[in-house]
Design a protein around this motif. Sequence first.
Motif, PDB file in Angstrom:
ATOM      1  N   ASP A 351      43.431  36.424  41.539  1.00 19.59           N
ATOM      2  CA  ASP A 351      43.082  37.711  42.148  1.00 19.59           C
ATOM      3  C   ASP A 351      41.572  37.922  42.117  1.00 19.59           C
ATOM      4  OD1 ASP A 351      45.717  38.549  42.817  1.00 19.59           O
ATOM      5  OD2 ASP A 351      46.074  39.004  40.707  1.00 19.59           O
ATOM      6  N   MET A 409      39.078  47.254  41.080  1.00 16.41           N
ATOM      7  CA  MET A 409      40.282  47.229  41.897  1.00 16.41           C
ATOM      8  C   MET A 409      41.552  47.103  41.064  1.00 16.41           C
ATOM      9  SD  MET A 409      40.729  44.906  45.181  1.00 16.41           S
ATOM     10  CE  MET A 409      42.087  45.101  46.289  1.00 16.41           C
TER      11      MET A 409
ATOM     12  N   LEU B  11      46.031  42.749  51.740  1.00 22.48           N
ATOM     13  CA  LEU B  11      46.666  41.919  50.706  1.00 22.48           C
ATOM     14  C   LEU B  11      47.058  42.771  49.509  1.00 22.48           C
ATOM     15  CD1 LEU B  11      47.440  39.048  49.754  1.00 22.48           C
ATOM     16  CD2 LEU B  11      45.142  38.864  48.786  1.00 22.48           C
ATOM     17  N   TYR B  12      46.101  43.550  49.052  1.00 21.36           N
ATOM     18  CA  TYR B  12      46.327  44.337  47.838  1.00 21.36           C
ATOM     19  C   TYR B  12      46.672  45.777  48.192  1.00 21.36           C
ATOM     20  CZ  TYR B  12      44.298  40.301  45.447  1.00 21.36           C
ATOM     21  OH  TYR B  12      44.048  39.037  44.973  1.00 21.36           O
ATOM     22  N   LEU B  17      49.723  46.798  44.032  1.00 21.83           N
ATOM     23  CA  LEU B  17      49.012  47.036  42.777  1.00 21.83           C
ATOM     24  C   LEU B  17      49.871  47.852  41.815  1.00 21.83           C
ATOM     25  CD1 LEU B  17      45.400  47.697  44.113  1.00 21.83           C
ATOM     26  CD2 LEU B  17      46.295  45.620  43.045  1.00 21.83           C
ATOM     27  N   TYR B  20      52.391  45.615  40.319  1.00 27.76           N
ATOM     28  CA  TYR B  20      51.720  44.688  39.396  1.00 27.76           C
ATOM     29  C   TYR B  20      51.456  45.380  38.062  1.00 27.76           C
ATOM     30  CZ  TYR B  20      48.072  41.533  37.562  1.00 27.76           C
ATOM     31  OH  TYR B  20      47.320  40.688  36.780  1.00 27.76           O
ATOM     32  N   ARG B  21      50.949  46.628  38.160  1.00 26.44           N
ATOM     33  CA  ARG B  21      50.611  47.361  36.935  1.00 26.44           C
ATOM     34  C   ARG B  21      51.866  47.825  36.206  1.00 26.44           C
ATOM     35  NH1 ARG B  21      46.695  50.308  40.545  1.00 26.44           N
ATOM     36  NH2 ARG B  21      44.754  49.128  40.406  1.00 26.44           N
ATOM     37  N   SER B  70      48.686  38.939  40.667  1.00 29.37           N
ATOM     38  CA  SER B  70      49.263  40.198  41.148  1.00 29.37           C
ATOM     39  C   SER B  70      50.271  39.961  42.266  1.00 29.37           C
ATOM     40  CB  SER B  70      48.152  41.125  41.640  1.00 29.37           C
ATOM     41  OG  SER B  70      47.481  40.533  42.737  1.00 29.37           O
ATOM     42  N   ILE B  71      50.037  38.949  43.073  1.00 25.45           N
ATOM     43  CA  ILE B  71      50.952  38.713  44.196  1.00 25.45           C
ATOM     44  C   ILE B  71      52.293  38.172  43.693  1.00 25.45           C
ATOM     45  CG2 ILE B  71      51.277  37.460  46.372  1.00 25.45           C
ATOM     46  CD1 ILE B  71      49.078  39.651  46.389  1.00 25.45           C
TER      47      ILE B  71
END
Lengths: 411, 157
Positions: A351, A409, B11-12, B17, B20-21, B70-71
């Motif tokens: 990332d 980010m 993407l993000y 996100l 992911y978190r 994250s992905i």
Amino acid sequence: MTSFNAKRVRADIPQLNRVVFDHPITYLDTASTSLQPNAVIDAMSRYYQLRHANVHRAVYQTASEATAAYEGSREAVARFINAPGGAGEVVFTKNATESFNLLAKSWGAKNLSAGDVVLVSEMEHHANIVPWFQLREHTGIEVRFIPTTDDYRLDTSRLDELMQGVKLLSITGMSNVLGSINPVRELAAVAHRHGALIAVDGAQSVAHAPTDVVALDLDFLVFTGHKMLGPTGIGVFWTREEILDAMPPFLGGGGMIADVRLDGYTPADGPTRFEAGTPPIAEAVGLNAAVLYLEGLGMTNVVRHEHALAGDALTRLELEFHGRVRVIGPGDMTERGGVISLDVEGVHPHDVAQVLDQFGVCVRPGHHCAKPLMRRFGLAATVRASYGPYSNTKDTDVLIEALGHAVKMFG
Amino acid sequence: MSDLGSNLDDLYREIILDHYRSPRNRGELESPPAIRVEGFNPLCGDEIVVYLDIEDGILKNIKMVGSGCSISQSSASLMSSAVKGKTLDQVRATIAMFKQLMTVQESTLAHDGEAPKVDLRALGELAALQGVIKFPVRIKCATLAWNALVEGLDGLD
């Protein structure tokens, strides 16, 4: 007479004019592969335009020019590393990995047997591990590892003990992950005191500091063209003449023979014994140009330049991120080069690298072909930024700014 | 330099996100009876272990542990939310749609970006992963957990 002018070096590298996602390219992946100056690109281009022919075969004019160019490159490489026996000690391979395979599968297979020990270190690239594991499968040798200290240095505290039974100490000159520079000269003395030989992986070190195989008292040196401003597809294997002469052939085919009959073959003498098939001729021409270019810069100037850049980067990374971005490698510039591995707290290296890419920053996320070292420090991967002769402080500015975005980010 | 670029925003996505978190359905199930499948990406070291509790043709529960970018991790989390409690036919249909998202758009990109043929509304939150397609090297991150799920279902036959 050397002359190092950082601005002029940058101007010599056409790829530094690239714009990526509206940002000028920030190339910080030299440890993976370096960019090429025009001198290298032009030399290869001129070779293909005017002089291309196969080497060591035909008698026509361009063929002898091609042969002279190929053999001339061998001489340039021998000079660059101060090979005591000259060009006759320099074997061209495909890359450093193939050079290690040549070492293991030719010298190793002949000289090592069950119970003999090859001592490598935990910080080796897979290229200096896997060929020894492969040899172990065939011969029953032992592959032993010198550990790494918690502060990312080679742990030499138990070296004399580890040297018991060792026939070859095979070690990197500079870690491609940590940037740590190993005390090769001292290690050579230890190896020789124990009756062992020493091989050095110069893939990183040769491109970034002066290398003198006589002064370092080495027995084998392995490196690659494309990390030292040269082209891909050509690597170097050096050893002293008396060792080379006693090594059995590696790959078989044309070019490496003195004679072939219906009942067998006789290998050629010298480096060509290890160069089966048409060799990388244009690449040798490019490597020669790279050597000339680096000699023009002066390797002591190159190491000083990169040392200053890396030292500045280490200081600024700490100031900017207060430990949020951790350096996986020595924190000061003592015995350290311009390879800086980073662990960004809470953000996966892929990332980080993806965000950096949007700013035109080229870094390498991953395990860097050094999985044992990654496991040692409990990491799956790092983000690695690495400097070259053409790098400048602007590269570090952009790196830090882009890292700041990645932190924000995912924070 | 403040503009992160629309590609990166694609993407993000915020949903990605968020997953992911705060990954959904984290944890393990006792195996057996649960099916346990490992997914591993040797290139980047991402890994995932998926546990499937299947009863009477229904994916009653799904749990996962793993580590990675994250992905890969958000795709796993989004997948678990999308398939939990569904019939196996519905699960297989969702997998098919997701795989189509990862491949159809890749081929449309190669052909000057015609309209995607995937019904993004039917995908729900999973549609957030469509931006991955612009970053071909990350597709294998997005499909890691899905391949493990497929392997687990294949083991049933």
